[in-house]
Motif scaffolding. Structure first.
Motif, PDB file in Angstrom:
ATOM      1  N   ILE A 165       0.840  -1.203   0.000  1.00 45.98           N
ATOM      2  CA  ILE A 165       0.000   0.000   0.000  1.00 45.98           C
ATOM      3  C   ILE A 165       0.873   1.250   0.000  1.00 45.98           C
ATOM      4  CG2 ILE A 165      -1.675   1.340   1.349  1.00 45.98           C
ATOM      5  CD1 ILE A 165      -2.735  -1.454   2.340  1.00 45.98           C
ATOM      6  N   ASN A 166       1.891   1.264   0.844  1.00 46.28           N
ATOM      7  CA  ASN A 166       2.778   2.432   0.892  1.00 46.28           C
ATOM      8  C   ASN A 166       3.563   2.603  -0.398  1.00 46.28           C
ATOM      9  OD1 ASN A 166       2.474   3.973   3.327  1.00 46.28           O
ATOM     10  ND2 ASN A 166       3.101   2.121   4.399  1.00 46.28           N
ATOM     11  N   ASN A 167       3.927   1.517  -1.037  1.00 43.64           N
ATOM     12  CA  ASN A 167       4.605   1.617  -2.339  1.00 43.64           C
ATOM     13  C   ASN A 167       3.685   2.252  -3.387  1.00 43.64           C
ATOM     14  OD1 ASN A 167       6.996   0.553  -1.396  1.00 43.64           O
ATOM     15  ND2 ASN A 167       6.500  -1.541  -2.008  1.00 43.64           N
ATOM     16  N   GLN A 168       2.415   1.859  -3.382  1.00 42.93           N
ATOM     17  CA  GLN A 168       1.447   2.472  -4.307  1.00 42.93           C
ATOM     18  C   GLN A 168       1.329   3.974  -4.054  1.00 42.93           C
ATOM     19  OE1 GLN A 168      -2.485   0.691  -4.755  1.00 42.93           O
ATOM     20  NE2 GLN A 168      -1.657  -1.264  -4.024  1.00 42.93           N
ATOM     21  N   ILE A 169       1.215   4.331  -2.787  1.00 44.36           N
ATOM     22  CA  ILE A 169       1.093   5.748  -2.427  1.00 44.36           C
ATOM     23  C   ILE A 169       2.341   6.515  -2.853  1.00 44.36           C
ATOM     24  CG2 ILE A 169       0.997   7.332  -0.452  1.00 44.36           C
ATOM     25  CD1 ILE A 169      -0.941   5.341   0.869  1.00 44.36           C
ATOM     26  N   ASP A 170       3.513   5.941  -2.616  1.00 48.60           N
ATOM     27  CA  ASP A 170       4.767   6.613  -3.004  1.00 48.60           C
ATOM     28  C   ASP A 170       4.876   6.790  -4.516  1.00 48.60           C
ATOM     29  OD1 ASP A 170       5.565   6.915  -0.366  1.00 48.60           O
ATOM     30  OD2 ASP A 170       6.765   5.071  -0.360  1.00 48.60           O
ATOM     31  N   MET A 171       4.446   5.782  -5.277  1.00 49.86           N
ATOM     32  CA  MET A 171       4.490   5.901  -6.740  1.00 49.86           C
ATOM     33  C   MET A 171       3.562   7.012  -7.225  1.00 49.86           C
ATOM     34  SD  MET A 171       5.035   1.981  -8.169  1.00 49.86           S
ATOM     35  CE  MET A 171       3.310   1.699  -8.274  1.00 49.86           C
ATOM     36  N   ILE A 172       2.367   7.092  -6.628  1.00 45.53           N
ATOM     37  CA  ILE A 172       1.422   8.147  -7.024  1.00 45.53           C
ATOM     38  C   ILE A 172       1.989   9.519  -6.661  1.00 45.53           C
ATOM     39  CG2 ILE A 172      -0.869   9.113  -6.583  1.00 45.53           C
ATOM     40  CD1 ILE A 172      -1.812   6.171  -6.112  1.00 45.53           C
ATOM     41  N   SER A 173       2.597   9.618  -5.476  1.00 48.14           N
ATOM     42  CA  SER A 173       3.149  10.922  -5.074  1.00 48.14           C
ATOM     43  C   SER A 173       4.292  11.354  -5.990  1.00 48.14           C
ATOM     44  CB  SER A 173       3.611  10.891  -3.616  1.00 48.14           C
ATOM     45  OG  SER A 173       4.787  10.127  -3.485  1.00 48.14           O
ATOM     46  N   GLN A 174       5.097  10.422  -6.459  1.00 44.46           N
ATOM     47  CA  GLN A 174       6.172  10.749  -7.403  1.00 44.46           C
ATOM     48  C   GLN A 174       5.586  11.178  -8.756  1.00 44.46           C
ATOM     49  OE1 GLN A 174       8.671   7.285  -7.471  1.00 44.46           O
ATOM     50  NE2 GLN A 174       9.538   7.712  -5.455  1.00 44.46           N
ATOM     51  N   GLN A 175       4.530  10.500  -9.158  1.00 42.80           N
ATOM     52  CA  GLN A 175       3.892  10.824 -10.429  1.00 42.80           C
ATOM     53  C   GLN A 175       3.389  12.272 -10.435  1.00 42.80           C
ATOM     54  OE1 GLN A 175       0.566   8.255 -11.210  1.00 42.80           O
ATOM     55  NE2 GLN A 175      -0.048   9.342 -13.063  1.00 42.80           N
ATOM     56  N   TYR A 176       2.840  12.731  -9.329  1.00 43.73           N
ATOM     57  CA  TYR A 176       2.291  14.074  -9.232  1.00 43.73           C
ATOM     58  C   TYR A 176       3.253  15.059  -8.544  1.00 43.73           C
ATOM     59  CZ  TYR A 176      -2.116  12.111 -10.788  1.00 43.73           C
ATOM     60  OH  TYR A 176      -3.093  11.485 -11.517  1.00 43.73           O
ATOM     61  N   GLN A 177       4.454  14.602  -8.248  1.00 39.63           N
ATOM     62  CA  GLN A 177       5.493  15.405  -7.604  1.00 39.63           C
ATOM     63  C   GLN A 177       5.003  16.029  -6.295  1.00 39.63           C
ATOM     64  OE1 GLN A 177       6.664  18.100 -10.718  1.00 39.63           O
ATOM     65  NE2 GLN A 177       7.861  16.537 -11.773  1.00 39.63           N
TER      66      GLN A 177
END
Length: 186
Positions: A165-177
């Motif tokens: 779950i945290n990996n998904q959240i981190d990927m989304i946050s990187q995508q949107y900076q």
């Protein structure tokens, strides 16, 4: 005395092994419960209040009353005989062995209660951390993705689920900076 030692020693060893195995099982259970409780999003406050009650009632009574009673009882079973030094030394060793066992059991109990406190605290912090991170992401993600992350969190059972779950959240946050606070447990 030798016969008693032959019978007592294996029993003591068995109790120590059983206590050690129980302790490891209990700690493993508490760690799994931390993720399960965080996934539910509810605090197991009943367990916490029970732990607080047990801690506050058990510790003083154990240290003050029980130790004095056990000490007096062991003194009557294994008396300190000033005339027979060898017998006194053997009796002192027996008393010390029993004190050691009781101290070990006391420490296991105290660690178990402490584990309940830590479990409850960590579960609440995990949930708070997740909610903060998801709140920051929510304006950028679809309603469907938001619901998926919430559903994943609610069905979380293990550390592996938590990390996914945290990996998904981190990927989304990187995508949107986006800059997110660090998760409670990395």
């Amino acid at each position: 005395s030798v016969i008693a030692t032959l019978f007592i020693q294996p029993i003591i060893q068995l109790l120590m092994n059983y206590t050690k195995n129980f302790t490891f099982s209990a700690l493993s259970f508490l760690l799994d419960q931390m993720y399960l409780t965080a996934g539910k999003g509810v605090s197991e406050s009943g367990i916490s209040y029970l732990a607080i009650l047990a801690w506050t009632l058990f510790i003083p009574s154990y240290t003050a009353l029980t130790f004095n009673n056990i000490s007096a009882y062991l003194q009557s079973i294994f008396p300190h005989d000033g005339k027979d030094k060898a017998k006194s030394v053997i009796n002192d060793r027996k008393r010390k062995s029993i004190y050691s066992i009781l101290a070990f059991i006391y420490m296991v109990w105290a660690l178990l209660i402490l584990g309940l406190f830590i479990n409850n605290y960590a579960s609440e912090k995990l949930t708070t951390s997740f909610e903060q991170r998801l709140t920051i992401l929510s304006p950028k993600i679809s309603d469907q993705k938001y619901k998926e992350l919430k559903a994943d969190w609610a069905s979380m059972r293990t550390r592996k689920d938590y990390e996914e779950i945290n990996n998904q959240i981190d990927m989304i946050s990187q995508q949107y900076q986006l800059i997110l606070p660090a998760p409670f447990i990395k």
